[in-house]
Design a protein around this motif. Structure first.
Motif, PDB file in Angstrom:
ATOM      1  N   PHE A 125       0.811  -1.208   0.000  1.00 14.41           N
ATOM      2  CA  PHE A 125       0.000   0.000   0.000  1.00 14.41           C
ATOM      3  C   PHE A 125       0.854   1.272   0.000  1.00 14.41           C
ATOM      4  O   PHE A 125       0.569   2.225  -0.726  1.00 14.41           O
ATOM      5  CB  PHE A 125      -0.943   0.007   1.210  1.00 14.41           C
ATOM      6  N   ILE A 126       1.887   1.303   0.793  1.00 19.15           N
ATOM      7  CA  ILE A 126       2.727   2.509   0.884  1.00 19.15           C
ATOM      8  C   ILE A 126       3.381   2.812  -0.456  1.00 19.15           C
ATOM      9  O   ILE A 126       3.388   3.963  -0.903  1.00 19.15           O
ATOM     10  CB  ILE A 126       3.776   2.362   2.010  1.00 19.15           C
ATOM     11  N   GLN A 127       3.909   1.803  -1.119  1.00 17.62           N
ATOM     12  CA  GLN A 127       4.519   2.030  -2.429  1.00 17.62           C
ATOM     13  C   GLN A 127       3.487   2.528  -3.434  1.00 17.62           C
ATOM     14  O   GLN A 127       3.755   3.454  -4.197  1.00 17.62           O
ATOM     15  CB  GLN A 127       5.185   0.751  -2.945  1.00 17.62           C
ATOM     16  N   ARG A 128       2.311   1.940  -3.447  1.00 20.49           N
ATOM     17  CA  ARG A 128       1.257   2.400  -4.356  1.00 20.49           C
ATOM     18  C   ARG A 128       0.825   3.822  -4.019  1.00 20.49           C
ATOM     19  O   ARG A 128       0.612   4.645  -4.902  1.00 20.49           O
ATOM     20  CB  ARG A 128       0.066   1.439  -4.313  1.00 20.49           C
ATOM     21  N   TRP A 129       0.713   4.145  -2.756  1.00 20.90           N
ATOM     22  CA  TRP A 129       0.319   5.482  -2.339  1.00 20.90           C
ATOM     23  C   TRP A 129       1.365   6.518  -2.754  1.00 20.90           C
ATOM     24  O   TRP A 129       1.020   7.585  -3.249  1.00 20.90           O
ATOM     25  CB  TRP A 129       0.113   5.521  -0.821  1.00 20.90           C
TER      26      TRP A 129
END
Length: 142
Positions: A125-129
């Motif tokens: 999620f953090i990378q996508r965000w």
């Protein structure tokens, strides 16, 4: 006169890609090979600073080995073998280059397997965000 590292690397590369022979430019102790891809992007292979580097479009990849003290080890056979595999994958359409932008400004680039797409490395999620407001262009050989 080419350094020993450059001369050995060049011979190994030309054995694998004889079509590059006419594109070799010797620069003091290193060489450069520059060719244009069918898609219009520049490919450059260089041994400047006794380090084998492949440049394609806005991306570059170093093929070097380091010793325990983080010094470059000049291992032309190993470096050239890794570069040859990288080049074969690029030239045959196995890999491509993802070039990322934010607000029209270059951010980064990376090599990826075309079958997986340029987003494959964004696994959490953090990378996508972090990548949500970025755009990507894909560069391929042909």
């Amino acid at each position: 006169m080419l350094s020993s590292y450059a001369a050995q690397s060049l011979q190994i590369l030309l054995d694998a890609f004889p079509a590059f022979k006419d594109s070799v430019k010797e620069q003091e102790d290193y060489f450069e090979i520059e060719v244009r891809s069918p898609s219009g992007y520049e490919l450059c292979i260089s041994t400047d600073c006794n380090e084998l580097t492949v440049y394609f479009a806005e991306h570059h990849h170093h093929f070097s080995n380091f010793d325990e003290q983080k010094n470059i080890e000049n291992l032309p056979a190993e470096d050239a073998a890794a570069a040859i595999q990288y080049l074969r994958d690029l030239l045959t359409g196995v890999t491509g280059i993802a070039v990322w932008y934010k607000n029209g400004k270059f951010l980064m680039s990376h090599t990826f397997l075309l079958q997986d797409g340029p987003y494959a490395y964004q696994t959490n999620f953090i990378q996508r965000w972090l990548m949500r407001k970025r755009t990507v262009d894909v560069r391929v050989w042909s």
